[in-house]
Design a protein around this motif. Structure first.
Motif, PDB file in Angstrom:
ATOM      1  N   LEU A 204       0.818  -1.211   0.000  1.00  0.00           N
ATOM      2  CA  LEU A 204       0.000   0.000   0.000  1.00  0.00           C
ATOM      3  C   LEU A 204       0.855   1.265   0.000  1.00  0.00           C
ATOM      4  N   VAL A 205       1.843   1.285   0.876  1.00  0.00           N
ATOM      5  CA  VAL A 205       2.662   2.494   0.984  1.00  0.00           C
ATOM      6  C   VAL A 205       3.768   2.506  -0.074  1.00  0.00           C
ATOM      7  N   GLY A 206       4.437   1.352  -0.249  1.00  0.00           N
ATOM      8  CA  GLY A 206       5.557   1.311  -1.188  1.00  0.00           C
ATOM      9  C   GLY A 206       5.134   1.444  -2.641  1.00  0.00           C
ATOM     10  N   LYS A 207       4.277   0.526  -3.087  1.00  0.00           N
ATOM     11  CA  LYS A 207       3.899   0.505  -4.504  1.00  0.00           C
ATOM     12  C   LYS A 207       2.871   1.580  -4.859  1.00  0.00           C
ATOM     13  N   VAL A 208       1.818   1.685  -4.033  1.00  0.00           N
ATOM     14  CA  VAL A 208       0.703   2.573  -4.380  1.00  0.00           C
ATOM     15  C   VAL A 208       1.027   4.034  -4.077  1.00  0.00           C
ATOM     16  N   GLU A 209       1.543   4.306  -2.864  1.00  0.00           N
ATOM     17  CA  GLU A 209       1.765   5.703  -2.463  1.00  0.00           C
ATOM     18  C   GLU A 209       3.123   6.241  -2.932  1.00  0.00           C
ATOM     19  N   ALA A 210       4.187   5.466  -2.692  1.00  0.00           N
ATOM     20  CA  ALA A 210       5.530   5.958  -3.026  1.00  0.00           C
ATOM     21  C   ALA A 210       5.913   5.675  -4.472  1.00  0.00           C
ATOM     22  N   GLY A 211       5.219   4.734  -5.112  1.00  0.00           N
ATOM     23  CA  GLY A 211       5.490   4.439  -6.512  1.00  0.00           C
ATOM     24  C   GLY A 211       6.791   3.696  -6.763  1.00  0.00           C
ATOM     25  N   ILE A 212       7.297   2.981  -5.758  1.00  0.00           N
ATOM     26  CA  ILE A 212       8.520   2.194  -5.952  1.00  0.00           C
ATOM     27  C   ILE A 212       8.140   0.746  -6.252  1.00  0.00           C
ATOM     28  N   PRO A 213       9.024  -0.029  -6.909  1.00  0.00           N
ATOM     29  CA  PRO A 213       8.675  -1.399  -7.295  1.00  0.00           C
ATOM     30  C   PRO A 213       8.423  -2.305  -6.093  1.00  0.00           C
ATOM     31  N   ASP A 215       9.128  -5.300  -3.670  1.00  0.00           N
ATOM     32  CA  ASP A 215      10.388  -5.859  -3.152  1.00  0.00           C
ATOM     33  C   ASP A 215      11.564  -4.901  -3.312  1.00  0.00           C
ATOM     34  N   ASP A 216      11.298  -3.591  -3.311  1.00  0.00           N
ATOM     35  CA  ASP A 216      12.366  -2.602  -3.393  1.00  0.00           C
ATOM     36  C   ASP A 216      13.017  -2.454  -2.021  1.00  0.00           C
ATOM     37  N   ALA A 217      14.356  -2.399  -1.990  1.00  0.00           N
ATOM     38  CA  ALA A 217      15.090  -2.321  -0.722  1.00  0.00           C
ATOM     39  C   ALA A 217      14.787  -1.041   0.044  1.00  0.00           C
ATOM     40  N   ARG A 218      14.238  -0.027  -0.633  1.00  0.00           N
ATOM     41  CA  ARG A 218      13.921   1.241   0.039  1.00  0.00           C
ATOM     42  C   ARG A 218      12.658   1.136   0.889  1.00  0.00           C
ATOM     43  N   ASN A 219      11.882   0.078   0.720  1.00  0.00           N
ATOM     44  CA  ASN A 219      10.622  -0.098   1.456  1.00  0.00           C
ATOM     45  C   ASN A 219      10.909  -0.662   2.855  1.00  0.00           C
ATOM     46  N   PRO A 220      10.580   0.053   3.929  1.00  0.00           N
ATOM     47  CA  PRO A 220      10.879  -0.436   5.289  1.00  0.00           C
ATOM     48  C   PRO A 220      10.201  -1.763   5.638  1.00  0.00           C
ATOM     49  N   ALA A 221       9.102  -2.093   4.936  1.00  0.00           N
ATOM     50  CA  ALA A 221       8.361  -3.327   5.265  1.00  0.00           C
ATOM     51  C   ALA A 221       8.733  -4.489   4.362  1.00  0.00           C
ATOM     52  N   VAL A 222       9.745  -4.322   3.504  1.00  0.00           N
ATOM     53  CA  VAL A 222      10.038  -5.364   2.525  1.00  0.00           C
ATOM     54  C   VAL A 222      10.566  -6.643   3.185  1.00  0.00           C
ATOM     55  N   ILE A 223      11.381  -6.514   4.222  1.00  0.00           N
ATOM     56  CA  ILE A 223      11.886  -7.705   4.917  1.00  0.00           C
ATOM     57  C   ILE A 223      10.747  -8.398   5.664  1.00  0.00           C
ATOM     58  N   ALA A 224       9.882  -7.606   6.315  1.00  0.00           N
ATOM     59  CA  ALA A 224       8.716  -8.182   7.010  1.00  0.00           C
ATOM     60  C   ALA A 224       7.828  -8.946   6.031  1.00  0.00           C
ATOM     61  N   ASP A 225       7.677  -8.402   4.817  1.00  0.00           N
ATOM     62  CA  ASP A 225       6.880  -9.066   3.779  1.00  0.00           C
ATOM     63  C   ASP A 225       7.464 -10.433   3.444  1.00  0.00           C
ATOM     64  N   ASN A 226       8.776 -10.496   3.287  1.00  0.00           N
ATOM     65  CA  ASN A 226       9.436 -11.770   2.972  1.00  0.00           C
ATOM     66  C   ASN A 226       9.431 -12.732   4.155  1.00  0.00           C
ATOM     67  N   ALA A 448      16.329 -11.059  -5.569  1.00  0.00           N
ATOM     68  CA  ALA A 448      16.841 -10.650  -6.885  1.00  0.00           C
ATOM     69  C   ALA A 448      16.617  -9.157  -7.107  1.00  0.00           C
ATOM     70  N   GLN A 449      15.439  -8.663  -6.685  1.00  0.00           N
ATOM     71  CA  GLN A 449      15.121  -7.234  -6.844  1.00  0.00           C
ATOM     72  C   GLN A 449      15.994  -6.368  -5.925  1.00  0.00           C
ATOM     73  N   MET A 450      16.057  -6.761  -4.650  1.00  0.00           N
ATOM     74  CA  MET A 450      16.799  -5.956  -3.678  1.00  0.00           C
ATOM     75  C   MET A 450      18.301  -5.973  -3.928  1.00  0.00           C
ATOM     76  N   ALA A 451      18.807  -7.080  -4.467  1.00  0.00           N
ATOM     77  CA  ALA A 451      20.250  -7.195  -4.715  1.00  0.00           C
ATOM     78  C   ALA A 451      20.645  -6.634  -6.078  1.00  0.00           C
ATOM     79  N   GLU A 639       1.543  -7.532 -15.191  1.00  0.00           N
ATOM     80  CA  GLU A 639       2.913  -7.035 -15.135  1.00  0.00           C
ATOM     81  C   GLU A 639       3.799  -7.645 -16.221  1.00  0.00           C
ATOM     82  N   SER A 640       3.550  -8.915 -16.512  1.00  0.00           N
ATOM     83  CA  SER A 640       4.372  -9.589 -17.521  1.00  0.00           C
ATOM     84  C   SER A 640       3.993  -9.186 -18.935  1.00  0.00           C
TER      85      SER A 640
END
Length: 640
Positions: A204-213, A215-226, A448-451, A639-640
């Motif tokens: 919600l915050v990363g993709k929809v609000e911030a517009g980042i991909p 699994d982007d490393a800039r998203n604070p919740a990306v590790i929690a998601d994984n 793969a995305q974050m690295a 997306e594909s």
């Protein structure tokens, strides 16, 4: 041969358990030999692994308190002779311990193989599939191996150490699933709330609000998601299917002993144990047939996984015939067709789920097209798809029940239904492997995305991830179908136990009996209440994650430019605390309501409650699982 089996039947399941666990050790060692990739990939994988371990450690601490309290209650009832069976309190503990252990081991190997899968995808799609599937196999065969080990140890103790007769053993083991059921309840609810809260908060915050991909490393919740993918879809699913597998075996053992009766009770015990044993061997053989070619589309990837599961199912179907013929005689050959009905039912439910959730087929592609109009039409389309998808599985289950009951012969109908459940779960080792593979592939895509790996690597991990969405939905469909058959067998076993306690041959469970009808309506409502509570819990937990991610984007300078690292640990900790707090109310209700209904309405009311909960629970589970799988794959298709 029959005499030998009657004397040493506990060692059949023990041998199968040891084979499964030996395969787990070999496969885990093979997976861990693969390269984990760059230092950054290792760092990300370690963060996910640490987060998942921290969650399970805290969850098991909460669950331990529950188990000790229940153990004390059961032991007190035993001491005052209210509970006549002295083994139940200890069996309750072992069921919970083995169930929790199966989820823990599966999660450990899953979090250790995510970076290895991403690295394997740099070399090719087939290698990535093999690494992820092999890691999933550890989960699948750990569940089967520990389930059979728990049952075998108790059978050996009861038969040789305590000198208990076969008929009494059968009546005793049916109560052993309580611990496994309790652990599955906590693991599924707690892990599920964590998974969805982190997923919603990150997207919600990363993709929809911030517009980042994604699994982007800039998203604070990306590790929690994984982390959530592992604690919910690996550890939670493992504990869940451990309970279904164990429950199908003990219900078949109990009903088999009653069906054959007297000195021949042992015959009814032997058959499910042998089926489970051959299921382990043939499931292991099936894993060697899972491979694919490079640049494979979703249909080819699905076929590669289906090849392994279908191979195992065919071998079990062939071997079940001589097992019934030589051990029970041709007069009981109808039981073979009951096993076949369950086995075929499991395969067909998997295919139906595949059709409704894979983007290779029309329903999911139509759902993707619905999104061209608006979010509203996408939601409406997904809800409609999920509701429609309940028809085929329910028809398959009804057909399996009817066939199993009527071909089994007079007095053996309920035993036939129990064997159908055992047949459906006989391929669990490889079926669960295809399910647990999904979160591993999902994590690999995130790494793969974050690295910052090459785009072709992300394309390969996305292909595996999309396949994982379908196999996860297929695994859930399989679990739901087997749970329905197992529940029906356990209801029948419960009735037999009540008759034995009351000293009567039968008691009324007529639908016109208002007590049964009252229990039926309460039971029918229970899955909706349970689902509502868990969904509201997800909402509250996700809200806290959303606020934290927004706070970090505002307050930590340089996140969006990649100059500063987000505080991943806070989001993981938020999800952990929220999920552990929120899981209490749904689990307590699920435990207390049957007891309360029993005290107020008696055993007939409990049977009504169980029947109502089984029917609506089956439909609601299929609907929600397939809607979710289709939405997820429609997104990836776009997306594909």
């Amino acid at each position: 041969m029959l005499e030998f089996l009657q004397n040493y039947y506990p060692f059949i399941s023990l041998a199968a358990a040891l084979i499964a666990l030996f395969y787990v050790i070999l496969t885990a060692r093979r997976v861990l030999k693969f390269d984990e990739g760059t230092d950054l990939m290792k760092k990300i994988s370690k963060a996910v692994r640490d987060g998942a371990s921290a969650f399970l450690k805290r969850q098991y601490a909460v669950v331990t308190v529950f188990f000790l309290v229940v153990f004390a209650i059961l032991e007190t009832l035993t001491l005052f002779n209210v509970l006549k069976n002295p083994y139940i309190p200890f069996a309750f503990l072992t069921g919970g311990i083995y169930s929790g252990l199966s989820g823990f081991i599966g999660m450990k190997i899953a979090t250790a193989s995510n970076a290895r899968t991403a690295k394997a995808c740099t070399e090719g799609l087939n290698k990535g599939l093999r690494v992820a599937f092999s890691a999933g196999s550890v989960m699948g065969f750990t569940v089967v191996g520990l389930g059979l080990l728990d049952l075998s140890v108790w059978l050996i103790l009861l038969k040789y150490a305590f000198g208990v007769e076969a008929s009494v053993i059968a009546a005793t083991v049916v109560t052993f699933g309580m611990g496994a059921s309790s652990m599955a309840l906590f693991a599924r609810v707690g892990g599920g709330i964590f998974t969805k809260a982190a997923d919603v908060g990150a997207d919600l915050v990363g993709k929809v609000e911030a517009g980042i991909p994604e699994d982007d490393a800039r998203n604070p919740a990306v590790i929690a998601d994984n982390v959530g993918d592992n604690v919910g879809d690996v550890a939670g699913m493992g504990a869940d299917l451990y309970e279904s597998y164990f429950g199908s075996l003990v219900s078949a053992i109990a009903l088999g002993a009653v069906a054959f009766g007297g000195g021949e009770a042992v015959k009814g015990i032997i058959i499910p144990l042998i089926l489970a044993a051959v299921g382990v061997v043939f499931s292991i053989l099936g894993t060697f047939f899972v491979r694919t070619k490079e640049n494979a589309d979703q249909k080819s990837l699905l076929s590669s996984l289906r090849r392994g599961t279908n191979f195992s199912a065919v071998l079990i179907a062939i071997s079940a015939f001589p097992i019934i013929w030589f051990l029970l005689g041709k007069e009981h050959i109808g039981l073979y067709f009951a096993i076949l009905a369950g086995l075929l039912g499991g395969v067909l439910i998997g295919l139906a789920t595949e059709y409704f959730t894979s983007d290779s087929y029309k329903p999911t592609r139509k759902l993707a097209k619905d999104s061209e109009t608006s979010s509203a039409t996408t939601i409406i389309g997904g809800v409609g798809l999920g509701m429609l998808s309940t028809a085929i599985p329910i028809i398959i289950i009804v057909a399996a029940i009817l066939v199993a009951y009527f071909v089994s012969g007079d007095g053996f109908g309920m035993y036939g239904i129990a064997l159908a459940a055992v047949g459906m779960l006989s391929t669990l080792g490889i079926t669960l492997a295809t399910d647990a593979y999904g979160p591993i592939a999902d994590n690999a895509g995130g790494i793969a995305q974050m690295a910052g790996l090459d785009e072709t690597v992300r394309q390969r991990t996305d292909a595996l991830d999309s396949l994982g969405n379908t196999t996860a939905a297929t695994g859930k469909g399989f679990a739901i179908g087997s749970a329905a058959l197992t529940a029906l067998a356990l209801i029948a076993s419960y009735k037999e136990q009540i008759c034995s306690i009351l000293g009567v041959e039968n008691f009324s469970v007529d639908l016109l009996n208002p007590v049964v009808l009252g229990g039926l309506f309460i039971g029918a409502c229970l899955p909706f209440i349970f689902a509502a509570l868990t969904m509201r819990s997800v909402g509250r937990a996700a809200e806290s994650v959303v606020k934290e991610v927004r706070r970090q984007f505002r307050s930590i300078a340089g996140i969006m430019e990649g100059k500063a690292d987000p505080d991943y640990k806070t989001c993981v900790d938020l999800c952990t605390r929220a999920s552990l707090r929120e899981m209490i109310a749904p689990t307590v209700i699920a435990v207390i309501v049957p007891v309360a209904v029993g005290l107020v309405l008696g055993p007939a009311g409990v049977i009504g409650l169980l029947a109502g909960a089984t029917a609506t629970g089956f439909l609601l589970a299929v609907f929600m699982s397939n809607s979710g799988g289709a939405w997820d794959n429609a997104k990836k298709y776009i997306e594909s």
